[in-house]
Design a protein around this motif. Structure first.
Motif, PDB file in Angstrom:
ATOM      1  N   GLU A  84     -11.803 -24.290  27.881  1.00  0.00           N
ATOM      2  CA  GLU A  84     -10.764 -23.334  27.565  1.00  0.00           C
ATOM      3  C   GLU A  84      -9.501 -23.641  28.366  1.00  0.00           C
ATOM      4  O   GLU A  84      -9.557 -24.287  29.420  1.00  0.00           O
ATOM      5  N   ARG A 124      -5.242 -21.788  28.911  1.00  0.00           N
ATOM      6  CA  ARG A 124      -4.256 -20.751  28.580  1.00  0.00           C
ATOM      7  C   ARG A 124      -2.870 -21.388  28.634  1.00  0.00           C
ATOM      8  O   ARG A 124      -2.565 -22.172  29.515  1.00  0.00           O
ATOM      9  N   ASP A 153       1.392 -15.910  23.714  1.00  0.00           N
ATOM     10  CA  ASP A 153       0.506 -16.227  24.832  1.00  0.00           C
ATOM     11  C   ASP A 153      -0.844 -16.568  24.223  1.00  0.00           C
ATOM     12  O   ASP A 153      -1.384 -15.795  23.418  1.00  0.00           O
ATOM     13  N   LEU A 199      -4.905 -18.137  24.448  1.00  0.00           N
ATOM     14  CA  LEU A 199      -6.131 -18.549  25.122  1.00  0.00           C
ATOM     15  C   LEU A 199      -6.961 -19.311  24.099  1.00  0.00           C
ATOM     16  O   LEU A 199      -7.332 -18.762  23.059  1.00  0.00           O
TER      17      LEU A 199
END
Length: 241
Positions: free
Chosen positions: A2, A4, A55, A57
């Protein structure tokens, strides 16, 4: 896996009943696609408009998987884009050219920052076409087809630079062009950052950058057709001249 990041939404298409696949130009991860679960719903779909600042993720089991996004809006540019025809055409040109030109998952931080700054000027039609021209120059430079307008390719002189060589992308002076002048592209002062930059010069300069997008960048990308959104923006801009 992952990460961000922030990004500019380029495209969105439905995927199945309720999901969407979005293509985003991110600051640190380049142009990167992913699935948004529920992205076609009434709650999320209005957020997923081209040009939106998000934004993000991103998660996936393996790095080469398409992965899934969780998105949160930072700011929408829809209102500015819908303010008039030129703004909407400009937004569409920028997102289409980024989708067209950027390789998948390759960071281009400087171009990202230029793109974000340009889109934040949407609706300011007195300065936007010039900002867009400078962005196209940055796009060409970032992708390996930048123009060298510092001095004449033939003589080395910095005086009377009025042409661009279609072969090398370098400036050429009046004397340096000689008998080849009719084969050269125009080099209006605005391309060199000189003078008051009237719209007529910006339009002429966009013809020169357009030549390199069509005849240098597009062949390097497998002869993909240049997005029609660019031509529509140029047409909308020239209507106001």
């Amino acid at each position: 896996m992952e990460w961000r990041d922030q990004g500019i939404l380029l495209t969105m298409r439905r995927h199945g009943e309720t999901a969407a696949i979005i293509d985003v130009f991110t600051r640190a991860h380049g142009r990167h696609a992913g699935v948004v679960r529920g992205g076609a719903s009434r709650r999320i779909a209005p957020i997923l408009q081209p040009g939106a600042q998000l934004d993000l993720l991103w998660r996936a089991r393996l790095e080469n998987h398409i992965g899934a996004y969780q998105v949160e809006p930072i700011r929408s540019r829809a209102a500015a884009a819908m303010s008039d025809r030129l703004a909407l055409a400009g937004l569409n040109a920028v997102t289409a050219l980024l989708t067209f030109g950027l390789p998948d998952r390759e960071p281009h931080d400087a171009l990202y920052q230029r793109s974000e700054q340009l889109l934040d000027l949407l609706g300011q039609n007195d300065i936007w076409p010039l900002a867009y021209l400078n962005w196209e120059l940055a796009l060409l430079d970032e992708l390996g087809f930048g123009l060298d307008l510092r001095n004449c390719a033939a003589t080395g002189s910095t005086d009377d630079l009025i042409y661009v060589s279609p072969k090398s992308g370098r400036a050429v002076s009046r004397d340096g062009a000689g008998d080849w002048a009719n084969r050269m592209l125009p080099l209006p002062p605005v391309l060199r950052g000189v003078g008051p930059a009237p719209d007529s010069e910006v339009a002429q300069a966009l013809g020169t950058t357009g030549y390199f997008i069509e005849n240098r960048l597009a062949p390097a990308l497998g002869n993909k057709p240049v997005p029609e959104a660019r031509a529509r923006f140029i047409q909308a801009f020239r209507r106001r001249l």
